[in-house]
Design a protein around this motif. Structure first.
Motif, PDB file in Angstrom:
ATOM      1  N   MET A  28     -83.061-107.080  39.984  1.00  0.00           N
ATOM      2  CA  MET A  28     -82.705-106.334  41.005  1.00  0.00           C
ATOM      3  C   MET A  28     -81.724-107.552  42.311  1.00  0.00           C
ATOM      4  N   LYS A  29     -80.822-106.398  42.461  1.00  0.00           N
ATOM      5  CA  LYS A  29     -80.059-107.764  43.640  1.00  0.00           C
ATOM      6  C   LYS A  29     -80.816-107.992  44.675  1.00  0.00           C
ATOM      7  N   PHE A  30     -80.691-109.271  45.630  1.00  0.00           N
ATOM      8  CA  PHE A  30     -81.064-109.181  46.966  1.00  0.00           C
ATOM      9  C   PHE A  30     -80.167-110.037  47.259  1.00  0.00           C
TER      10      PHE A  30
ATOM     11  N   HIS B 248     -84.582-111.880  39.041  1.00  0.00           N
ATOM     12  CA  HIS B 248     -83.885-111.324  40.283  1.00  0.00           C
ATOM     13  C   HIS B 248     -82.967-112.148  40.595  1.00  0.00           C
TER      14      HIS B 248
ATOM     15  N   GLN C 271     -73.974-104.893  51.034  1.00  0.00           N
ATOM     16  CA  GLN C 271     -72.911-103.800  50.087  1.00  0.00           C
ATOM     17  C   GLN C 271     -73.063-104.295  48.659  1.00  0.00           C
TER      18      GLN C 271
ATOM     19  N   ALA D 198     -75.759-106.346  47.264  1.00  0.00           N
ATOM     20  CA  ALA D 198     -76.684-105.892  46.941  1.00  0.00           C
ATOM     21  C   ALA D 198     -77.980-104.870  46.830  1.00  0.00           C
ATOM     22  N   ASP D 199     -78.865-104.934  46.237  1.00  0.00           N
ATOM     23  CA  ASP D 199     -79.966-103.301  46.003  1.00  0.00           C
ATOM     24  C   ASP D 199     -80.323-103.767  47.411  1.00  0.00           C
ATOM     25  N   ARG D 200     -80.777-104.657  48.259  1.00  0.00           N
ATOM     26  CA  ARG D 200     -82.194-104.254  48.567  1.00  0.00           C
ATOM     27  C   ARG D 200     -81.456-105.745  50.017  1.00  0.00           C
TER      28      ARG D 200
END
Length: 130
Positions: free
Chosen positions: A1-3, A31, A119, A121-123
């Motif tokens: 996941m990208k933060f 991550h 934009q 990132a996932d979160r």
């Protein structure tokens, strides 16, 4: 996941410490951190002139070390930084100030960098906002 992580609190506030621990845990779990964005009083975390008492953890120094070691994109909002006296060499010269206090790897840039990170990132997780 990208933060993408936004820090609104100064280094001496508990929210900044929580943001740092969260960022460390994100990487430890495999991550990715797209960008760290320091805004409002969070820009104080980037100042080379922040000094903590000997009996307190130096969260500003821990941020600096973490960002360097993890080779992260750490952006400091230029408008918030100028308002609070956090300047790189270029801005210190532009405004005729005697010294800069924003060391590498920190970079001054605009609020659009936070939007771009959100934009990509996932979160987007923020710490210390109003």
């Amino acid at each position: 996941m990208k933060f993408a992580i936004a820090v609104f609190a100064p280094a001496h506030a508990p929210a900044s410490r929580r943001a740092l621990r969260f960022a460390q845990a994100v990487l430890a779990e495999g991550h990715e951190i797209v960008r760290l964005f320091f805004y409002q009083d969070g820009v104080h975390s980037a100042s080379a002139n922040v000094v903590f008492p000997q009996d307190e953890s130096d969260i500003a120094a821990q941020w600096h070390t973490f960002i360097q070691q993890a080779q992260l994109d750490a952006v400091v909002c230029i408008a918030a930084a100028l308002r609070r006296g956090v300047l790189d060499e270029q801005e210190a010269g532009r405004y005729g100030r005697p010294a800069a206090n924003l060391p590498e790897p920190w970079v001054l840039s605009g609020l659009g960098q936070l939007h771009e990170a959100a934009q990509a990132a996932d979160r987007l997780v923020s710490f210390g906002g109003v």
